[in-house]
Design a protein around this motif. Structure first.
Motif, PDB file in Angstrom:
ATOM      1  N   TYR A 257       0.838  -1.208   0.000  1.00  0.00           N
ATOM      2  CA  TYR A 257       0.000   0.000   0.000  1.00  0.00           C
ATOM      3  C   TYR A 257       0.872   1.256   0.000  1.00  0.00           C
ATOM      4  CZ  TYR A 257      -3.311  -3.592   1.411  1.00  0.00           C
ATOM      5  OH  TYR A 257      -4.068  -4.736   1.460  1.00  0.00           O
ATOM      6  N   ALA A 258       1.948   1.202  -0.765  1.00  0.00           N
ATOM      7  CA  ALA A 258       2.867   2.345  -0.825  1.00  0.00           C
ATOM      8  C   ALA A 258       2.209   3.586  -1.404  1.00  0.00           C
ATOM      9  CB  ALA A 258       4.099   1.971  -1.651  1.00  0.00           C
ATOM     10  N   ASN A 259       1.153   3.404  -2.193  1.00  0.00           N
ATOM     11  CA  ASN A 259       0.476   4.562  -2.795  1.00  0.00           C
ATOM     12  C   ASN A 259      -0.466   5.252  -1.809  1.00  0.00           C
ATOM     13  OD1 ASN A 259      -1.140   2.244  -2.815  1.00  0.00           O
ATOM     14  ND2 ASN A 259      -2.449   3.061  -4.428  1.00  0.00           N
ATOM     15  N   LEU A 260      -0.660   4.677  -0.624  1.00  0.00           N
ATOM     16  CA  LEU A 260      -1.513   5.283   0.400  1.00  0.00           C
ATOM     17  C   LEU A 260      -0.645   5.895   1.489  1.00  0.00           C
ATOM     18  CD1 LEU A 260      -4.192   2.444   0.823  1.00  0.00           C
ATOM     19  CD2 LEU A 260      -4.299   4.451  -0.684  1.00  0.00           C
ATOM     20  N   ASP A 261      -1.185   6.917   2.132  1.00  0.00           N
ATOM     21  CA  ASP A 261      -0.449   7.554   3.224  1.00  0.00           C
ATOM     22  C   ASP A 261      -0.267   6.596   4.404  1.00  0.00           C
ATOM     23  OD1 ASP A 261      -0.298   9.883   1.759  1.00  0.00           O
ATOM     24  OD2 ASP A 261      -2.153  10.705   2.609  1.00  0.00           O
ATOM     25  N   VAL A 262      -1.325   5.838   4.685  1.00  0.00           N
ATOM     26  CA  VAL A 262      -1.298   4.875   5.796  1.00  0.00           C
ATOM     27  C   VAL A 262      -1.941   3.580   5.313  1.00  0.00           C
ATOM     28  CG1 VAL A 262      -2.059   4.394   8.159  1.00  0.00           C
ATOM     29  CG2 VAL A 262      -1.478   6.742   7.492  1.00  0.00           C
ATOM     30  N   PRO A 263      -1.344   2.412   5.583  1.00  0.00           N
ATOM     31  CA  PRO A 263      -1.976   1.146   5.193  1.00  0.00           C
ATOM     32  C   PRO A 263      -3.351   1.003   5.832  1.00  0.00           C
ATOM     33  CG  PRO A 263       0.309   0.792   5.828  1.00  0.00           C
ATOM     34  CD  PRO A 263      -0.021   2.204   6.208  1.00  0.00           C
ATOM     35  N   PRO A 264      -4.274   0.329   5.184  1.00  0.00           N
ATOM     36  CA  PRO A 264      -5.621   0.149   5.746  1.00  0.00           C
ATOM     37  C   PRO A 264      -5.589  -0.759   6.968  1.00  0.00           C
ATOM     38  CG  PRO A 264      -5.345  -1.174   3.769  1.00  0.00           C
ATOM     39  CD  PRO A 264      -4.129  -0.314   3.879  1.00  0.00           C
ATOM     40  N   PRO A 265      -6.682  -0.810   7.741  1.00  0.00           N
ATOM     41  CA  PRO A 265      -6.737  -1.708   8.906  1.00  0.00           C
ATOM     42  C   PRO A 265      -6.500  -3.157   8.494  1.00  0.00           C
ATOM     43  CG  PRO A 265      -8.575  -0.168   8.923  1.00  0.00           C
ATOM     44  CD  PRO A 265      -7.905   0.000   7.607  1.00  0.00           C
ATOM     45  N   VAL A 266      -6.080  -3.964   9.451  1.00  0.00           N
ATOM     46  CA  VAL A 266      -5.733  -5.364   9.164  1.00  0.00           C
ATOM     47  C   VAL A 266      -6.898  -6.095   8.507  1.00  0.00           C
ATOM     48  CG1 VAL A 266      -5.173  -7.574  10.239  1.00  0.00           C
ATOM     49  CG2 VAL A 266      -4.022  -5.492  11.000  1.00  0.00           C
ATOM     50  N   GLU A 267      -8.108  -5.857   8.987  1.00  0.00           N
ATOM     51  CA  GLU A 267      -9.269  -6.568   8.443  1.00  0.00           C
ATOM     52  C   GLU A 267      -9.446  -6.311   6.954  1.00  0.00           C
ATOM     53  OE1 GLU A 267      -9.472  -6.333  12.690  1.00  0.00           O
ATOM     54  OE2 GLU A 267      -9.240  -4.780  11.164  1.00  0.00           O
ATOM     55  N   GLN A 268      -9.048  -5.138   6.458  1.00  0.00           N
ATOM     56  CA  GLN A 268      -9.169  -4.821   5.040  1.00  0.00           C
ATOM     57  C   GLN A 268      -7.996  -5.355   4.220  1.00  0.00           C
ATOM     58  OE1 GLN A 268      -9.977  -0.638   4.388  1.00  0.00           O
ATOM     59  NE2 GLN A 268     -11.395  -0.537   6.136  1.00  0.00           N
ATOM     60  N   GLN A 269      -6.954  -5.813   4.879  1.00  0.00           N
ATOM     61  CA  GLN A 269      -5.807  -6.392   4.179  1.00  0.00           C
ATOM     62  C   GLN A 269      -5.990  -7.884   3.905  1.00  0.00           C
ATOM     63  OE1 GLN A 269      -2.024  -5.503   6.085  1.00  0.00           O
ATOM     64  NE2 GLN A 269      -2.795  -3.558   6.879  1.00  0.00           N
ATOM     65  N   LEU A 270      -7.017  -8.476   4.461  1.00  0.00           N
ATOM     66  CA  LEU A 270      -7.224  -9.924   4.362  1.00  0.00           C
ATOM     67  C   LEU A 270      -7.896 -10.277   3.043  1.00  0.00           C
ATOM     68  CD1 LEU A 270      -8.441 -10.563   8.014  1.00  0.00           C
ATOM     69  CD2 LEU A 270      -6.108 -10.618   7.118  1.00  0.00           C
ATOM     70  N   VAL A 271      -7.162 -10.175   1.958  1.00  0.00           N
ATOM     71  CA  VAL A 271      -7.673 -10.514   0.621  1.00  0.00           C
ATOM     72  C   VAL A 271      -6.665 -11.438  -0.061  1.00  0.00           C
ATOM     73  CG1 VAL A 271      -9.061  -8.434   0.319  1.00  0.00           C
ATOM     74  CG2 VAL A 271      -6.637  -8.409  -0.319  1.00  0.00           C
ATOM     75  N   HIS A 272      -7.180 -12.301  -0.930  1.00  0.00           N
ATOM     76  CA  HIS A 272      -6.319 -13.254  -1.635  1.00  0.00           C
ATOM     77  C   HIS A 272      -5.998 -12.698  -3.026  1.00  0.00           C
ATOM     78  CE1 HIS A 272      -8.694 -15.713   1.264  1.00  0.00           C
ATOM     79  NE2 HIS A 272      -7.517 -16.253   1.497  1.00  0.00           N
ATOM     80  N   LYS A 273      -4.948 -11.899  -3.099  1.00  0.00           N
ATOM     81  CA  LYS A 273      -4.499 -11.346  -4.375  1.00  0.00           C
ATOM     82  C   LYS A 273      -3.001 -11.559  -4.524  1.00  0.00           C
ATOM     83  CE  LYS A 273      -8.077  -7.775  -4.734  1.00  0.00           C
ATOM     84  NZ  LYS A 273      -8.353  -6.317  -4.882  1.00  0.00           N
ATOM     85  N   LYS A 274      -2.535 -11.584  -5.766  1.00  0.00           N
ATOM     86  CA  LYS A 274      -1.119 -11.867  -6.018  1.00  0.00           C
ATOM     87  C   LYS A 274      -0.200 -10.827  -5.401  1.00  0.00           C
ATOM     88  CE  LYS A 274       0.413 -13.654  -9.714  1.00  0.00           C
ATOM     89  NZ  LYS A 274       0.851 -13.967 -11.077  1.00  0.00           N
ATOM     90  N   ASP A 275      -0.641  -9.574  -5.379  1.00  0.00           N
ATOM     91  CA  ASP A 275       0.213  -8.509  -4.844  1.00  0.00           C
ATOM     92  C   ASP A 275       0.036  -8.295  -3.353  1.00  0.00           C
ATOM     93  OD1 ASP A 275       1.465  -7.969  -7.231  1.00  0.00           O
ATOM     94  OD2 ASP A 275      -0.006  -6.469  -7.855  1.00  0.00           O
ATOM     95  N   SER A 276      -0.922  -9.002  -2.741  1.00  0.00           N
ATOM     96  CA  SER A 276      -1.140  -8.826  -1.302  1.00  0.00           C
ATOM     97  C   SER A 276      -0.520  -9.953  -0.476  1.00  0.00           C
ATOM     98  CB  SER A 276      -2.638  -8.724  -0.994  1.00  0.00           C
ATOM     99  OG  SER A 276      -3.299  -9.935  -1.318  1.00  0.00           O
ATOM    100  N   GLY A 277      -0.282 -11.113  -1.091  1.00  0.00           N
ATOM    101  CA  GLY A 277       0.281 -12.225  -0.330  1.00  0.00           C
ATOM    102  C   GLY A 277       0.446 -13.463  -1.189  1.00  0.00           C
ATOM    103  N   PHE A 278       0.727 -14.585  -0.554  1.00  0.00           N
ATOM    104  CA  PHE A 278       0.968 -15.836  -1.267  1.00  0.00           C
ATOM    105  C   PHE A 278       0.626 -17.001  -0.346  1.00  0.00           C
ATOM    106  CE2 PHE A 278       4.650 -15.031   1.266  1.00  0.00           C
ATOM    107  CZ  PHE A 278       5.166 -16.270   1.619  1.00  0.00           C
ATOM    108  N   TRP A 279       0.364 -18.159  -0.964  1.00  0.00           N
ATOM    109  CA  TRP A 279       0.113 -19.366  -0.181  1.00  0.00           C
ATOM    110  C   TRP A 279       1.452 -19.886   0.347  1.00  0.00           C
ATOM    111  CZ3 TRP A 279      -4.535 -19.942   1.385  1.00  0.00           C
ATOM    112  CH2 TRP A 279      -5.621 -19.610   0.573  1.00  0.00           C
ATOM    113  N   ARG A 280       1.563 -19.983   1.632  1.00  0.00           N
ATOM    114  CA  ARG A 280       2.826 -20.347   2.282  1.00  0.00           C
ATOM    115  C   ARG A 280       2.984 -21.880   2.271  1.00  0.00           C
ATOM    116  NH1 ARG A 280       5.267 -16.700   5.696  1.00  0.00           N
ATOM    117  NH2 ARG A 280       6.969 -17.472   7.012  1.00  0.00           N
ATOM    118  N   ASP A 281       3.258 -22.405   1.094  1.00  0.00           N
ATOM    119  CA  ASP A 281       3.272 -23.863   0.951  1.00  0.00           C
ATOM    120  C   ASP A 281       4.538 -24.500   1.511  1.00  0.00           C
ATOM    121  OD1 ASP A 281       4.878 -22.757  -0.991  1.00  0.00           O
ATOM    122  OD2 ASP A 281       4.273 -24.140  -2.566  1.00  0.00           O
TER     123      ASP A 281
END
Length: 542
Positions: A405-429
């Protein structure tokens, strides 16, 4: 044994076909010999003269007929031998199946005890008993097990992504969409039209009518394909006004779908003992307890929390957080174990498991950086079974929010970060630390290896022990389980192997492939922007 039986059946098929062709050829030659001649004194064409042509061909026909009769006799003898072998194998398989039906404690197809597996379908049922459906596979390493893909009505959660696929996708391809729709429909058919041997009871609706399930009652499913066997499906259904889940197992042996079993699972009284090893990191624990309060206390209400704390620094803060939760939510189902020693995750989980003194219980080994949902807790209960199954969910690990979330002044709350997208995270296999397993199985297998010191390694050792044992290991990505990003520090006192694993984990946790690439080439991008700005200014001045 099933594969040999199929080979024998194939050989019998071809031998019978060859016998039929031979008989047809003999009949054709016989008719040729008996065909009337237009001229009784005419000779047959050939290299032999007119006086000997007919006798020559009669002798040749007689020789060929004797040859084919000998061949047919040999084929009949082989067929009889093959039938005898097939019958013997069928009797052995029926005997094994009957013994299994009497004392089996695994998952498998329960066939008809009165009927020997004499056709292809019965052999395929026997194939299931040889597959990992019924017993755990002894595999050489943690990467030998074939993980499940998980899915709902609308989405598939997949591990193998490459650079184009996403961790969460709609089944876009028609064949995959049709496959999952067919599987769910087959599961509904099994539930709504149960066989006599299904482990479920008939239930009535509120007005006394027969209870009918539909696709909206489908909760979640798992599937995986073994290339030498077929595809196994685990489906879970539940009506909103009922407490029990319906579990259906299906198997597709590279052919029509086959039912393996159908059962009812009641998890209303299943308590989960969440065990968290901890040292310092009190702020992370406060965040963890916020999630625990929302999910476990207010929603699930069937949870016991065991915190194993290492050291003295921060212990009073942890006690204060637990007492605050107790006073606010009237929650008393927790145990705090204090160890005045250096942090060791395996040691903490061993102590936490043995601190429970109320008999059998389902345990969830959890870290303070884990965020989970109420749906995950139910998945934990549904996929672990004492003496049969252990559950190793694949966590979705979030990247560094400062980069995502470098384009935002402050990252959103944790609950809003919980999305399954390629740029937000990965499956920790590559992580095996989060697991649901019963206390009896954990103690039987010997718990964690206490020789492992410091960070990492202890979870892999435990996972390997289960792979080498007889329990089924369920490994699948779970949408309701997240690993929150936090800065890692790899200690100098780690062994070279542990340090390498720590650095690898640290690198994987920071950002996606594309985001890391943009950081690597940031100077080039800035140089290009400066050049563009210079050109624009020059053109405006000119």
């Amino acid at each position: 044994m099933p594969r040999r039986g199929l080979i024998l059946q194939t050989r019998i098929h071809w031998l019978l076909l060859g016998l039929a062709l031979l008989c047809s050829l003999i009949l054709f030659l016989y008719l040729l010999e008996c065909a009337p001649q237009t001229d009784g004194n005419a000779s047959l064409p050939g290299i032999v003269g007119e006086n000997y042509g007919k006798e020559y061909y009669q002798a040749l026909l007689q020789e060929q007929e004797e040859h084919y009769q000998t061949r047919a006799t040999s084929l009949k003898r082989q067929i009889a031998q093959l039938k005898q072998e097939l019958q013997e194998m069928s009797e052995k398989m029926r005997s094994l199946q009957e013994r299994k039906n009497v004392g089996a404690n695994g998952i498998g197809y329960q066939g008809n005890k009165e009927q020997a597996p004499s056709d292809l379908l019965e052999f395929l049922h026997s194939q299931i008993d040889k597959a990992e459906v019924s017993i755990g596979a002894k595999l050489p390493s943690e990467y030998g097990v074939i993980p499940f893909e998980s899915f709902t009505l609308m989405k598939v959660f997949q591990l193998e992504m490459g650079l184009t696929r996403h961790p969460e996708e709609k089944p876009v391809r028609k064949d995959k969409r049709d496959e999952l729709v067919e599987v769910i429909e087959a599961g509904l058919e099994v539930i709504n039209n149960p066989d006599e041997d299904d482990e479920q009871e008939d239930e009535d609706g509120p007005l006394g009518e027969k209870l009918v399930f539909n696709e909206n009652d489908f909760i979640e499913g798992y599937y995986r394909t073994e290339r030498d066997k077929g595809t196994l499906y685990e489906l879970f259904f539940k009506k909103a006004d009922l407490t029990e889940y319906r579990h259906v197992t299906l198997f597709r042996p590279f052919g029509p779908l086959m039912k393996v079993k159908s059962e009812m699972i009641d998890i209303t009284r299943s308590i989960i003992n969440i065990i968290v090893p901890l040292a310092e990191r009190t702020e992370a624990f406060a965040q963890f307890m916020q999630n625990f309060r929302d999910v476990c206390i207010h929603q699930d209400k069937r949870i016991h929390l065991t915190v194993v704390y290492f050291g003295k620094e921060g212990l009073s803060k942890v006690k204060s957080i637990l007492e605050s939760v107790t006073s606010e939510s009237n929650f008393h189902n927790y145990t705090l174990v204090s160890l005045n020693e250096e942090f060791n995750r395996g040691r903490g989980l061993n102590v936490g498991a043995r601190a429970w003194d109320k008999g059998e219980v389902l345990m969830f080994f959890c870290d303070v950086d884990i965020y989970f949902s109420a749906e995950f807790l139910n998945s934990c209960r549904l996929n672990a079974e004492p003496g049969k199954k252990v559950f190793y969910p694949v966590v979705f690990s979030l990247y560094n929010p400062a980069i995502v979330y470098a384009n935002l002044d402050v990252p959103p709350p944790v609950e809003q970060q919980l999305v399954h997208k390629k740029d937000s995270g990965f499956w920790r296999d590559f992580g095996f630390g989060m697991t649901c397993q019963y206390r009896s199985d954990f103690l039987t297998i010997g718990g964690f290896d206490m020789e492992v010191k410091g960070w990492g390694g202890e979870d892999v050792h435990l996972y390997r022990k289960y792979l080498h044992g007889d329990l089924i290991v369920i490994r699948t990505p779970v949408p309701g389980l997240f690993h929150l990003w936090h800065e890692k520090r790899c200690a100098d006192e780690l062994t070279p192997e542990q340090y390498r694993m720590c650095i690898q984990s640290k690198a994987m946790n920071e950002a996606s492939h594309s985001h890391l690439g943009m950081l690597v080439f940031r100077e080039e991008i800035e140089t290009h922007l400066h050049k563009q700005a210079y050109r624009t200014n020059s053109e405006s001045v000119g």
